[in-house]
Motif scaffolding. Structure first.
Motif, PDB file in Angstrom:
ATOM      1  N   VAL A 187      35.654  51.640  43.986  1.00  0.00           N
ATOM      2  CA  VAL A 187      36.636  51.138  43.026  1.00  0.00           C
ATOM      3  C   VAL A 187      36.958  52.208  42.001  1.00  0.00           C
ATOM      4  CG1 VAL A 187      37.009  49.486  41.170  1.00  0.00           C
ATOM      5  CG2 VAL A 187      36.053  48.720  43.338  1.00  0.00           C
TER       6      VAL A 187
ATOM      7  N   TRP B 282      42.970  43.084  41.857  1.00  0.00           N
ATOM      8  CA  TRP B 282      42.130  43.220  43.039  1.00  0.00           C
ATOM      9  C   TRP B 282      42.101  41.924  43.823  1.00  0.00           C
ATOM     10  CZ3 TRP B 282      40.821  47.986  44.132  1.00  0.00           C
ATOM     11  CH2 TRP B 282      40.763  48.915  43.092  1.00  0.00           C
TER      12      TRP B 282
ATOM     13  N   VAL C 273      40.040  39.424  45.297  1.00  0.00           N
ATOM     14  CA  VAL C 273      38.672  38.933  45.217  1.00  0.00           C
ATOM     15  C   VAL C 273      38.690  37.461  45.602  1.00  0.00           C
ATOM     16  CG1 VAL C 273      36.659  38.564  43.742  1.00  0.00           C
ATOM     17  CG2 VAL C 273      38.107  40.583  43.409  1.00  0.00           C
ATOM     18  N   ASP C 274      37.826  37.079  46.539  1.00  0.00           N
ATOM     19  CA  ASP C 274      37.828  35.688  46.974  1.00  0.00           C
ATOM     20  C   ASP C 274      37.018  34.804  46.025  1.00  0.00           C
ATOM     21  OD1 ASP C 274      35.133  35.971  47.585  1.00  0.00           O
ATOM     22  OD2 ASP C 274      35.406  35.967  49.758  1.00  0.00           O
TER      23      ASP C 274
ATOM     24  N   ARG D 202      33.738  38.308  46.486  1.00  0.00           N
ATOM     25  CA  ARG D 202      33.793  39.427  47.417  1.00  0.00           C
ATOM     26  C   ARG D 202      35.152  40.120  47.336  1.00  0.00           C
ATOM     27  NH1 ARG D 202      31.816  35.574  52.305  1.00  0.00           N
ATOM     28  NH2 ARG D 202      33.654  34.522  51.474  1.00  0.00           N
ATOM     29  N   SER D 203      35.133  41.427  47.188  1.00  0.00           N
ATOM     30  CA  SER D 203      36.376  42.201  47.180  1.00  0.00           C
ATOM     31  C   SER D 203      36.856  42.401  48.611  1.00  0.00           C
ATOM     32  CB  SER D 203      36.144  43.566  46.518  1.00  0.00           C
ATOM     33  OG  SER D 203      35.836  43.409  45.145  1.00  0.00           O
TER      34      SER D 203
ATOM     35  N   ASP E 265      39.006  44.502  50.937  1.00  0.00           N
ATOM     36  CA  ASP E 265      39.706  45.787  50.984  1.00  0.00           C
ATOM     37  C   ASP E 265      39.952  46.269  52.411  1.00  0.00           C
ATOM     38  OD1 ASP E 265      37.194  46.537  51.827  1.00  0.00           O
ATOM     39  OD2 ASP E 265      36.858  48.011  50.237  1.00  0.00           O
TER      40      ASP E 265
ATOM     41  N   GLY F 133      45.013  46.107  46.738  1.00  0.00           N
ATOM     42  CA  GLY F 133      43.686  46.697  46.811  1.00  0.00           C
ATOM     43  C   GLY F 133      43.135  46.975  48.185  1.00  0.00           C
TER      44      GLY F 133
ATOM     45  N   ASN G 131      34.090  41.886  53.710  1.00  0.00           N
ATOM     46  CA  ASN G 131      35.209  42.435  52.942  1.00  0.00           C
ATOM     47  C   ASN G 131      36.507  42.436  53.725  1.00  0.00           C
ATOM     48  OD1 ASN G 131      34.498  44.359  54.849  1.00  0.00           O
ATOM     49  ND2 ASN G 131      34.821  46.101  53.485  1.00  0.00           N
TER      50      ASN G 131
ATOM     51  N   ARG H  41      47.348  36.532  47.962  1.00  0.00           N
ATOM     52  CA  ARG H  41      46.270  36.054  47.077  1.00  0.00           C
ATOM     53  C   ARG H  41      45.831  34.648  47.478  1.00  0.00           C
ATOM     54  NH1 ARG H  41      49.918  38.139  43.162  1.00  0.00           N
ATOM     55  NH2 ARG H  41      49.246  40.139  42.272  1.00  0.00           N
TER      56      ARG H  41
END
Length: 342
Positions: free
Chosen positions: A4, A19, A21-22, A26-27, A29, A77, A274, A314
């Motif tokens: 990041v 970003w 993110v769930d 968790r990111s 990517d 992201g 991810n 998103r």
């Protein structure tokens, strides 16, 4: 410096710091894109014999639609993209799509998963298009066993593809071996030697109960296999990041050989997942082992603007469940692997 921090330092941070993110922190990517559901093989764990239910080409996302959608993911992201299938090299002009995706701002890593049958004729073009890394499926070094798994004898073509990939300088090149009880598990050491002597990374994969095809395979618990290989080859845990996927890697003490273990059944990796998967018709699956999905094709074909597409991305990521339930509910997933993308 963390991934990041590197992105922020490079000036490629998502617009507004948005970003992906769930709900579980968790990111996300990593986007895997199935560019076709067609394949020239019929691997026993992936595609049913005689299957004729492929999507019609008019249902596929075209290259413009894919570029728009991947661009939205990148602005939010996503940094890694993998092209999958079916067999992705059956999609006409695939290198042109690869070049368009690699040129998108924010995309740092572009890889491709292939069965290798078409690779010899495309390796150079893929390399010029910007594909960085390759995963090549190879479940057996025995010609008859390989043909039994894949439905036809394509062994020589795959070997030519591996040689061509090595010659083009792809790095790393990973061999994917699905370990199957009573089928190829006795070949694991032979596959290790094959990979090590050619500078390839072997990834051993536990078969997952994806549809009737996946459930027909007896999966091998890779825990004891790992212990055996660690002892035989003096393996130590790999500290380098090798592609952002689910494998846990081990290497020889001299760093020459590496083996990855993908243990979706015996030791799941859901807490660090991810990635999301886009099918050829524009459906985003947020987990291999659950049915949560989001259909992007209607949105893309209705003239939606960039802001609307990003908002949909998103919302789609919000659907990602905490974990799969392959052990608790092995018959839940009706779709088979080739319908989801590798």
């Amino acid at each position: 410096m963390t991934p990041v921090a590197r992105i922020i330092d490079s000036g490629l941070a998502p617009q507004g710091g948005a970003w992906l993110v769930d709900r579980f922190g968790r990111s996300i990517d990593y986007l895997r894109i199935s560019v076709t559901d067609r394949c020239d093989l019929r691997c026993t764990y992936c595609l049913p014999k005689g299957f004729k239910g492929n999507q019609e080409p008019r249902q596929w996302l075209d290259f413009d639609e894919l570029e728009r959608l991947v661009g939205a993911f990148a602005r939010l992201g996503v940094r890694r993209v993998r092209l999958t299938g079916g067999e992705p090299l059956l999609r006409r002009d695939l290198p042109a799509l690869a070049a368009r995706i690699k040129a998108l701002p924010g995309i740092e890593d572009l890889s491709l998963s292939t069965n290798g049958t078409q690779l010899a004729q495309h390796a150079a073009t893929l390399r010029r298009a910007g594909v960085d890394r390759l995963n090549i499926s190879l479940d057996s070094l025995d010609r008859a066993c390989n043909a039994g798994i894949t439905g036809r004898d394509a062994f020589d073509a795959v070997m030519r593809g591996i040689d061509a990939a090595r010659g083009q300088g792809f790095s790393p090149i990973k061999l994917n071996m699905v370990a199957m009880g009573g089928v190829n598990e006795h070949e694991i050491e032979s596959m290790v030697e094959f990979a090590f002597t050619r500078g390839l990374i072997l990834r051993l994969i536990e078969a997952m109960p994806m549809g009737d095809t996946g459930r027909s395979v007896r999966h091998v618990d890779l825990g004891p296999v790992r212990e055996r290989l660690v002892a035989r080859y003096g393996l130590v845990p790999e500290v380098l990041e090798l592609g952002g996927g689910p494998a846990r890697y081990w290497r020889t003490a001299d760093g020459v050989g590496r083996i990855g273990f993908i243990t979706a059944m015996s030791q799941h990796f859901c807490a660090s997942c991810n990635r999301v998967r886009l099918t050829v018709d524009g459906t985003l699956h947020t987990c291999l082992g659950q049915e949560h999905s989001f259909a992007f094709r209607p949105l893309l074909r209705s003239g939606a603007g960039s802001d609307e597409i990003e908002d949909a991305v998103r919302r789609a990521v919000e659907l990602k469940p905490e974990r799969h339930e392959f052990i608790e509910a092995p018959t839940r997933i009706v779709r088979f692997m080739s319908q989801t993308g590798g």
